[in-house]
Design a protein around this motif. Structure first.
Motif, mmCIF file in Angstrom:
data_model
loop_
_atom_site.group_PDB
_atom_site.id
_atom_site.type_symbol
_atom_site.label_atom_id
_atom_site.label_comp_id
_atom_site.label_asym_id
_atom_site.label_seq_id
_atom_site.Cartn_x
_atom_site.Cartn_y
_atom_site.Cartn_z
ATOM 1 N N SER A 1 0.818 -1.215 0.000
ATOM 2 C CA SER A 1 0.000 0.000 0.000
ATOM 3 C C SER A 1 0.848 1.259 0.000
ATOM 4 N N ILE A 2 1.981 1.232 0.675
ATOM 5 C CA ILE A 2 2.878 2.384 0.686
ATOM 6 C C ILE A 2 3.409 2.626 -0.723
ATOM 7 N N GLU A 3 3.829 1.558 -1.382
ATOM 8 C CA GLU A 3 4.400 1.673 -2.725
ATOM 9 C C GLU A 3 3.347 2.030 -3.774
ATOM 10 N N GLN A 4 2.147 1.475 -3.644
ATOM 11 C CA GLN A 4 1.114 1.616 -4.664
ATOM 12 C C GLN A 4 0.098 2.725 -4.377
ATOM 13 N N GLY A 5 0.159 3.299 -3.183
ATOM 14 C CA GLY A 5 -0.766 4.385 -2.859
ATOM 15 C C GLY A 5 -2.145 3.919 -2.439
ATOM 16 N N PHE A 6 -2.205 2.816 -1.666
ATOM 17 C CA PHE A 6 -3.484 2.334 -1.140
ATOM 18 C C PHE A 6 -3.605 2.706 0.337
ATOM 19 N N ARG A 7 -4.758 2.413 0.908
ATOM 20 C CA ARG A 7 -5.043 2.695 2.320
ATOM 21 C C ARG A 7 -4.120 1.864 3.222
ATOM 22 N N ILE A 8 -3.723 2.443 4.358
ATOM 23 C CA ILE A 8 -2.838 1.780 5.319
ATOM 24 C C ILE A 8 -3.578 1.664 6.650
ATOM 25 N N LEU A 9 -3.576 0.458 7.223
ATOM 26 C CA LEU A 9 -4.279 0.204 8.481
ATOM 27 C C LEU A 9 -3.336 -0.417 9.498
ATOM 28 N N SER A 10 -3.284 0.189 10.681
ATOM 29 C CA SER A 10 -2.571 -0.372 11.822
ATOM 30 C C SER A 10 -3.583 -0.653 12.925
ATOM 31 N N ALA A 11 -3.269 -1.630 13.761
ATOM 32 C CA ALA A 11 -4.142 -1.983 14.884
ATOM 33 C C ALA A 11 -3.287 -2.099 16.142
ATOM 34 N N TYR A 12 -3.741 -1.473 17.197
ATOM 35 C CA TYR A 12 -2.987 -1.475 18.446
ATOM 36 C C TYR A 12 -3.921 -1.762 19.618
ATOM 37 N N THR A 13 -3.332 -2.154 20.732
ATOM 38 C CA THR A 13 -4.063 -2.338 21.974
ATOM 39 C C THR A 13 -3.525 -1.337 22.983
ATOM 40 N N THR A 14 -4.425 -0.568 23.571
ATOM 41 C CA THR A 14 -3.999 0.417 24.568
ATOM 42 C C THR A 14 -3.586 -0.305 25.851
ATOM 43 N N SER A 15 -2.965 0.428 26.745
ATOM 44 C CA SER A 15 -2.554 -0.157 28.025
ATOM 45 C C SER A 15 -3.752 -0.587 28.871
ATOM 46 N N ALA A 16 -4.940 -0.057 28.549
ATOM 47 C CA ALA A 16 -6.166 -0.450 29.253
ATOM 48 C C ALA A 16 -6.860 -1.633 28.570
ATOM 49 N N GLY A 17 -6.295 -2.107 27.453
ATOM 50 C CA GLY A 17 -6.832 -3.286 26.794
ATOM 51 C C GLY A 17 -7.803 -3.026 25.659
ATOM 52 N N ASP A 18 -8.026 -1.764 25.314
ATOM 53 C CA ASP A 18 -8.936 -1.451 24.205
ATOM 54 C C ASP A 18 -8.183 -1.500 22.879
ATOM 55 N N ARG A 19 -8.864 -1.995 21.843
ATOM 56 C CA ARG A 19 -8.280 -2.030 20.507
ATOM 57 C C ARG A 19 -8.575 -0.715 19.800
ATOM 58 N N ILE A 20 -7.561 -0.162 19.156
ATOM 59 C CA ILE A 20 -7.760 1.018 18.315
ATOM 60 C C ILE A 20 -7.125 0.753 16.957
ATOM 61 N N TRP A 21 -7.658 1.407 15.965
ATOM 62 C CA TRP A 21 -7.111 1.345 14.620
ATOM 63 C C TRP A 21 -6.597 2.727 14.247
ATOM 64 N N VAL A 22 -5.558 2.752 13.426
ATOM 65 C CA VAL A 22 -5.080 3.976 12.794
ATOM 66 C C VAL A 22 -5.153 3.726 11.298
ATOM 67 N N LEU A 23 -5.920 4.540 10.616
ATOM 68 C CA LEU A 23 -6.207 4.332 9.200
ATOM 69 C C LEU A 23 -5.814 5.572 8.401
ATOM 70 N N THR A 24 -4.911 5.389 7.437
ATOM 71 C CA THR A 24 -4.519 6.469 6.538
ATOM 72 C C THR A 24 -5.153 6.216 5.182
ATOM 73 N N GLU A 25 -5.834 7.229 4.664
ATOM 74 C CA GLU A 25 -6.510 7.109 3.381
ATOM 75 C C GLU A 25 -5.513 6.917 2.238
ATOM 76 N N ALA A 26 -5.977 6.333 1.169
ATOM 77 C CA ALA A 26 -5.130 6.013 0.022
ATOM 78 C C ALA A 26 -4.448 7.248 -0.559
ATOM 79 N N ASP A 27 -5.151 8.375 -0.581
ATOM 80 C CA ASP A 27 -4.555 9.592 -1.155
ATOM 81 C C ASP A 27 -3.698 10.359 -0.145
ATOM 82 N N ARG A 28 -3.562 9.794 1.071
ATOM 83 C CA ARG A 28 -2.754 10.368 2.154
ATOM 84 C C ARG A 28 -3.258 11.726 2.630
ATOM 85 N N SER A 29 -4.516 12.021 2.342
ATOM 86 C CA SER A 29 -5.085 13.301 2.753
ATOM 87 C C SER A 29 -5.505 13.310 4.219
ATOM 88 N N ALA A 30 -5.735 12.126 4.793
ATOM 89 C CA ALA A 30 -6.234 12.075 6.160
ATOM 90 C C ALA A 30 -5.865 10.760 6.828
#
Length: 90
Positions: free
Chosen positions: A52-81
């Motif tokens: 996705s980095i090379e081709q310009g697609f959406r990027i998704l990461s997933a993490y767990t907070t120290s309190a145990g909640d799951r969060i996602w970090v999502l970057t749009e394909a056009d890198r605008s947001a």
């Protein structure tokens, strides 16, 4: 080496509450995301993010907070947001 451009950064109310509960800052997870630490995703998803980095697609990461909640970090394909959200808010 920075692998991902974030664009405009936002956080949903659910993710903000989860971060406050864990006493963690959004920047902790954004730093990991922008530097290619995709967190708790499968190897296939890690490989997909690399493509996705090379081709310009959406990027998704997933993490767990120290309190145990799951969060996602999502970057749009056009890198605008990039948004931090809970999986159920997707």
């Amino acid at each position: 080496m920075i692998l991902c451009v974030l664009g405009q950064v936002g956080t949903t109310s659910g993710a903000l509450q989860a971060l406050q509960k864990a006493e963690q800052e959004p920047s902790e997870f954004l730093d990991r995301h922008v530097n290619g630490d995709w967190g708790d995703v499968t190897d296939a998803d890690k490989q997909e993010n690399e493509v996705s980095i090379e081709q310009g697609f959406r990027i998704l990461s997933a993490y767990t907070t120290s309190a145990g909640d799951r969060i996602w970090v999502l970057t749009e394909a056009d890198r605008s947001a990039t948004i931090i959200l809970l999986p159920e808010e997707y």
